[in-house]
Structure formats: C-alpha cells, structure tokens
Scaffold this active site. Structure first.
Site, PDB file in Angstrom:
ATOM      1  CG  ASP A  20      -2.269   0.669   0.901  1.00  0.00           C
ATOM      2  OD1 ASP A  20      -2.277   1.892   0.672  1.00  0.00           O
ATOM      3  OD2 ASP A  20      -3.296  -0.027   0.862  1.00  0.00           O
ATOM      4  CG  HIS A  26      -4.202   2.191  -2.166  1.00  0.00           C
ATOM      5  ND1 HIS A  26      -4.357   2.846  -0.960  1.00  0.00           N
ATOM      6  CD2 HIS A  26      -5.437   2.119  -2.708  1.00  0.00           C
ATOM      7  CE1 HIS A  26      -5.630   3.151  -0.779  1.00  0.00           C
ATOM      8  NE2 HIS A  26      -6.318   2.724  -1.833  1.00  0.00           N
ATOM      9  CD  GLU A  80      -9.617   4.607  -0.970  1.00  0.00           C
ATOM     10  OE1 GLU A  80     -10.486   5.029  -0.193  1.00  0.00           O
ATOM     11  OE2 GLU A  80      -8.540   4.111  -0.585  1.00  0.00           O
TER      12      GLU A  80
END
Length: 215
Positions: free
Chosen positions: A47, A97, A161
C-alpha cells in the site's frame, strides 16, 4: 448433508501494511480463524505505507519500506495456514495505493519525481503510470517473483482509490488513450487492470480486483 454454498468462502482480511505484525502474530491469527472454521486469509501486503514482501529482483522495495517478510517467512506462513485448511490470498494494490513502491522506483509514476511512503491515512494522488509499457513490464517481472510464494488460486490486485489527476496531465497516458481509442480515464484504468489480469492468468492465477474510480 448438503453444504451451504453461500458460505464456501469464509475470509478474514489482515492488513500488515499499515499495521505490520511479525510472523508469530500472523500465525496466531491463522490459528484463531481456524478455530472459527474460516478458510481464507486475505493478506494485504502492499500500500502507500509500505511494501512488505522481500524482493530479490527489486530490493529497494522492501528496503525503503523497512519492516517486511522474507520470502522464506511468507512460504512458512502459507504452509502453516495450509496445514489448518486455510488458503492465503495475497493483495498487491495497483495502480493506486503505491507510494511505497514509487518511493523505491519513481520512474514508474507519471512524473518520475521522488516520493516517500505515506505516514498517515488518506488517498494519495501519485499512482502508477498506465501509459508506459515499462510499467507493465516491471509489474510482470515483480509478479513472476511473488506468485510462486503463494499456492492460492486467487491473487488480489485492489483497484480502488486511484485518483486520475496525474494521468490527465501525463503525455504517456493521454497517448495510450488515443492509441487505444479510449474516451475516459476510467477506461484507461480498465485497460491497465485488464493487462495485469492477463499476466496473472498466464501464471495460473484467478485475479480479484475492482475498478472503483475516484475523480
């Protein structure tokens, strides 16, 4: 007695990126979920905050991130889980990420500028560049090293995201869209994700992903 097919996949998600746990703790988690008759450990290993898998091909990945699992430790965890009837599904996020990965290898972002792993929660704008073939080549080489560590049929690549701010300004991303006849940056993410999925399928894995766009 007929098995209830609604509950064949009984999973726990363990995020060892934002909260790194030693192997001993991971084993305790596995032991605990085995008592609860769960059969999958979804192991989140990359991440913005870190890259937690040793890479012999690209050692900057784990060296930049600090705490990580050696390849031998990952095999140990996978074997420990298998003995208890638990399948370990890794999650390596892309194209978003990825501050930790891009801290080690910034050339695979759109700007190619130095960044550092995240220190706080949030959604970060620097993501992998979808317009450069070298990005996909790098991902393929990296996955070829990681895939043999896990005997699961599944491999999770995230997809949520992934802000498109840098893609919108990137000549490589916009050139790739023109080349492919794409009309939106969400379609560009779909192209990128599809390419990664094909890499996984070529190596015998069933990809798990989502294509949730953050504008």
């Amino acid at each position: 007695m007929e098995t209830n097919k609604e509950y064949l996949y009984r999973s726990l998600h363990l995020d060892c990126v934002r909260h790194f746990f030693p192997v001993s703790t991971v084993k305790k988690v596995i032991e605990g979920i085995s008592y609860g008759n769960m059969n999958v450990l979804h192991w989140h290993l990359s991440d913005d905050h870190g890259w937690r898998i040793e890479s012999k091909e690209y050692p900057n990945l784990h060296e930049v991130s600090g705490a990580y699992y050696t390849q031998e430790e990952i095999r140990e965890v996978v074997a420990y889980a298998k003995e208890r009837g638990i399948e370990v599904v890794p999650e390596i996020d892309m194209p978003g990420h990825n501050l930790a990965l891009l801290s080690a290898y910034p050339e695979y972002s759109c700007k190619g500028e130095p960044v550092t792993p995240a220190k706080a929660r949030g959604v970060y704008r620097t993501i992998l560049c979808a317009g450069q073939q070298c990005t996909l080549d790098f991902i393929e080489e990296l996955l070829e090293e990681i895939i043999p560590l896990f005997d699961s049929r599944y491999f999770h690549i995230g997809g949520d995201e992934a802000p498109k701010d840098e893609w919108k300004k990137c000549p490589n991303c916009n050139g790739k869209m023109r080349e492919l006849g794409l009309t939106s940056y969400e379609d560009l993410q779909g192209y990128f994700t599809g390419q990664v999925c094909e890499i996984l399928r070529r190596h015998g894995k069933t990809p798990i992903c989502w294509n949730d766009a953050l504008l």
